[in-house]
Design a protein around this motif. Structure first.
Motif, PDB file in Angstrom:
ATOM      1  N   LEU A  76       0.823  -1.207   0.000  1.00 46.20           N
ATOM      2  CA  LEU A  76       0.000   0.000   0.000  1.00 46.20           C
ATOM      3  C   LEU A  76       0.860   1.262   0.000  1.00 46.20           C
ATOM      4  CD1 LEU A  76      -2.775  -1.049   2.554  1.00 46.20           C
ATOM      5  CD2 LEU A  76      -3.010  -0.854   0.070  1.00 46.20           C
ATOM      6  N   GLU A  77       1.986   1.219   0.680  1.00 44.21           N
ATOM      7  CA  GLU A  77       2.881   2.384   0.695  1.00 44.21           C
ATOM      8  C   GLU A  77       3.411   2.675  -0.703  1.00 44.21           C
ATOM      9  OE1 GLU A  77       4.719   2.364   5.228  1.00 44.21           O
ATOM     10  OE2 GLU A  77       5.700   1.176   3.665  1.00 44.21           O
ATOM     11  N   LYS A  78       3.736   1.638  -1.466  1.00 42.31           N
ATOM     12  CA  LYS A  78       4.212   1.840  -2.835  1.00 42.31           C
ATOM     13  C   LYS A  78       3.124   2.479  -3.695  1.00 42.31           C
ATOM     14  CE  LYS A  78       5.620  -2.478  -3.347  1.00 42.31           C
ATOM     15  NZ  LYS A  78       6.198  -3.719  -3.947  1.00 42.31           N
ATOM     16  N   ILE A  79       1.900   2.033  -3.519  1.00 41.37           N
ATOM     17  CA  ILE A  79       0.777   2.603  -4.274  1.00 41.37           C
ATOM     18  C   ILE A  79       0.558   4.059  -3.890  1.00 41.37           C
ATOM     19  CG2 ILE A  79      -1.716   2.465  -4.686  1.00 41.37           C
ATOM     20  CD1 ILE A  79      -1.433  -0.592  -4.057  1.00 41.37           C
ATOM     21  N   LYS A  80       0.561   4.322  -2.605  1.00 38.89           N
ATOM     22  CA  LYS A  80       0.303   5.676  -2.096  1.00 38.89           C
ATOM     23  C   LYS A  80       1.364   6.663  -2.582  1.00 38.89           C
ATOM     24  CE  LYS A  80      -1.545   8.642   0.971  1.00 38.89           C
ATOM     25  NZ  LYS A  80      -0.574   9.727   0.908  1.00 38.89           N
ATOM     26  N   ARG A  81       2.618   6.221  -2.660  1.00 37.11           N
ATOM     27  CA  ARG A  81       3.718   7.123  -3.028  1.00 37.11           C
ATOM     28  C   ARG A  81       3.772   7.420  -4.523  1.00 37.11           C
ATOM     29  NH1 ARG A  81       6.976   3.844   0.477  1.00 37.11           N
ATOM     30  NH2 ARG A  81       7.766   2.793  -1.393  1.00 37.11           N
ATOM     31  N   ASP A  82       3.180   6.586  -5.344  1.00 36.26           N
ATOM     32  CA  ASP A  82       3.309   6.715  -6.795  1.00 36.26           C
ATOM     33  C   ASP A  82       2.425   7.848  -7.310  1.00 36.26           C
ATOM     34  OD1 ASP A  82       3.533   6.443  -9.526  1.00 36.26           O
ATOM     35  OD2 ASP A  82       3.457   4.244  -9.482  1.00 36.26           O
ATOM     36  N   ARG A  83       3.035   8.984  -7.583  1.00 36.50           N
ATOM     37  CA  ARG A  83       2.288  10.165  -8.026  1.00 36.50           C
ATOM     38  C   ARG A  83       1.883  10.105  -9.491  1.00 36.50           C
ATOM     39  NH1 ARG A  83       5.128  15.372  -4.978  1.00 36.50           N
ATOM     40  NH2 ARG A  83       4.923  14.553  -2.837  1.00 36.50           N
ATOM     41  N   LYS A  90      -4.996   3.841  -8.504  1.00 33.14           N
ATOM     42  CA  LYS A  90      -4.513   3.423  -7.188  1.00 33.14           C
ATOM     43  C   LYS A  90      -5.491   2.472  -6.523  1.00 33.14           C
ATOM     44  CE  LYS A  90      -1.528   7.343  -5.987  1.00 33.14           C
ATOM     45  NZ  LYS A  90      -1.176   8.334  -4.942  1.00 33.14           N
ATOM     46  N   LEU A  91      -6.772   2.779  -6.655  1.00 38.72           N
ATOM     47  CA  LEU A  91      -7.790   1.931  -6.047  1.00 38.72           C
ATOM     48  C   LEU A  91      -7.779   0.540  -6.680  1.00 38.72           C
ATOM     49  CD1 LEU A  91      -9.756   2.257  -3.783  1.00 38.72           C
ATOM     50  CD2 LEU A  91     -11.486   3.010  -5.422  1.00 38.72           C
ATOM     51  N   GLY A  92      -7.537   0.487  -8.000  1.00 41.40           N
ATOM     52  CA  GLY A  92      -7.425  -0.801  -8.667  1.00 41.40           C
ATOM     53  C   GLY A  92      -6.242  -1.600  -8.157  1.00 41.40           C
ATOM     54  N   LEU A  93      -5.148  -0.905  -7.848  1.00 36.65           N
ATOM     55  CA  LEU A  93      -3.969  -1.585  -7.326  1.00 36.65           C
ATOM     56  C   LEU A  93      -4.153  -2.020  -5.877  1.00 36.65           C
ATOM     57  CD1 LEU A  93      -1.128   0.582  -8.903  1.00 36.65           C
ATOM     58  CD2 LEU A  93      -1.769  -1.772  -9.493  1.00 36.65           C
ATOM     59  N   ALA A  97      -3.270  -5.557  -4.309  1.00 36.26           N
ATOM     60  CA  ALA A  97      -2.421  -5.691  -3.114  1.00 36.26           C
ATOM     61  C   ALA A  97      -3.073  -6.600  -2.084  1.00 36.26           C
ATOM     62  CB  ALA A  97      -2.143  -4.316  -2.514  1.00 36.26           C
ATOM     63  N   LEU A  98      -4.382  -6.478  -1.929  1.00 37.59           N
ATOM     64  CA  LEU A  98      -5.093  -7.334  -0.980  1.00 37.59           C
ATOM     65  C   LEU A  98      -5.033  -8.789  -1.429  1.00 37.59           C
ATOM     66  CD1 LEU A  98      -8.122  -4.997  -0.290  1.00 37.59           C
ATOM     67  CD2 LEU A  98      -6.451  -5.743   1.415  1.00 37.59           C
ATOM     68  N   TYR A  99      -5.217  -9.022  -2.711  1.00 36.10           N
ATOM     69  CA  TYR A  99      -5.150 -10.393  -3.219  1.00 36.10           C
ATOM     70  C   TYR A  99      -3.736 -10.954  -3.065  1.00 36.10           C
ATOM     71  CZ  TYR A  99      -5.487 -14.431  -6.288  1.00 36.10           C
ATOM     72  OH  TYR A  99      -5.452 -15.704  -6.793  1.00 36.10           O
ATOM     73  N   GLN A 100      -2.731 -10.142  -3.339  1.00 34.64           N
ATOM     74  CA  GLN A 100      -1.345 -10.592  -3.182  1.00 34.64           C
ATOM     75  C   GLN A 100      -1.025 -10.895  -1.723  1.00 34.64           C
ATOM     76  OE1 GLN A 100       0.818 -11.447  -5.570  1.00 34.64           O
ATOM     77  NE2 GLN A 100      -0.832 -10.993  -7.036  1.00 34.64           N
ATOM     78  N   THR A 101      -1.667 -10.186  -0.814  1.00 30.14           N
ATOM     79  CA  THR A 101      -1.488 -10.468   0.612  1.00 30.14           C
ATOM     80  C   THR A 101      -2.033 -11.845   0.948  1.00 30.14           C
ATOM     81  OG1 THR A 101      -1.623  -8.113   1.151  1.00 30.14           O
ATOM     82  CG2 THR A 101      -1.994  -9.658   2.969  1.00 30.14           C
ATOM     83  N   TYR A 102      -3.157 -12.183   0.335  1.00 29.53           N
ATOM     84  CA  TYR A 102      -3.699 -13.526   0.510  1.00 29.53           C
ATOM     85  C   TYR A 102      -2.719 -14.566  -0.015  1.00 29.53           C
ATOM     86  CZ  TYR A 102      -6.431 -17.712  -0.326  1.00 29.53           C
ATOM     87  OH  TYR A 102      -6.847 -19.016  -0.355  1.00 29.53           O
TER      88      TYR A 102
END
Length: 218
Positions: A76-83, A90-93, A97-102
């Protein structure tokens, strides 16, 4: 490889061995019914060895919780930082990220979800519980900030970012647990990813302002 490096690698392997045994038993017997002695037996170690790595069963569980959620926080930090990304991108990513966490540790994630549904967490050591809650809050805060960016950019309908983050996490937990239950009845079917992504997309389309309703993340 130096002797010190070898010792550190062996120590990490032993730690993972203990965690793997704990995960299996927490799912099979339940957290409260599992003892350190049970974990030691399955890991083929002595209880004394377990205590060299973890001070208590609570701390062992917290290590599983923390490592899984820290993976999500990093994503999530990588997504948040990417301007370079638009809010809807970002919401799509976030859903990815949640699926990759699984995928990172399905068993630990299921344990987290199951224990959130009963009173086990209320009986954990307060310091251990606060450590886990801190990482959990980091993840929800990052998701909330991504939602708020979209509101500020006029892409999402106004609302409370943390509430939206809570709802997205609830969707994640609910779909994972429901699909896990279905898999037990029919091991040959696995619809977790398509179901999860469709649920997220429906939620995200509901957040989009009129005229911005596209498929988040493709």
């Amino acid at each position: 490889m130096s002797i010190q490096d070898r010792k550190e690698r062996e120590k990490e392997m032993r730690r993972k061995q203990i965690q793997a045994a704990a995960k299996q038993l927490f799912m099979e017997k339940g957290y409260r019914a599992t003892s350190i002695e049970d974990i030691a037996k399955l890991a083929e170690l002595s209880p004394a060895t377990i205590y060299l790595y973890f001070n208590s069963k609570d701390e062992l569980y917290a290590s599983l919780n923390r490592e899984t959620l820290q993976f999500l926080v990093r994503e999530l930090e990588k997504i948040k930082r990417d301007r370079s990304l638009l809010p809807e991108e970002k919401l799509g990513l976030v859903k990815e990220a949640l699926y990759q966490t699984y995928l990172y540790d399905p068993l630990s994630l299921r344990i987290i979800f199951y224990l959130q549904l009963d009173d086990t967490l209320l009986n954990l050591d307060k310091e251990v519980l606060e450590t886990m809650n801190k990482v959990g809050r980091q993840g929800l805060t990052l998701m909330a900030e991504i939602f708020e960016e979209g509101v500020a950019a006029g892409k999402f309908i106004p609302g409370q970012g943390m509430l939206h983050a809570d709802i997205m996490w609830a969707i994640f937990a609910g779909v994972v647990m429901w699909e896990e239950a279905k898999t037990k009845m029919n091991p040959n079917k696995d619809f977790l990813k398509p179901t999860l992504f469709e649920a997220f997309d429906l939620f995200c389309r509901g957040l989009a302002r009129e005229g911005n309703r596209t498929d988040p993340g493709g």
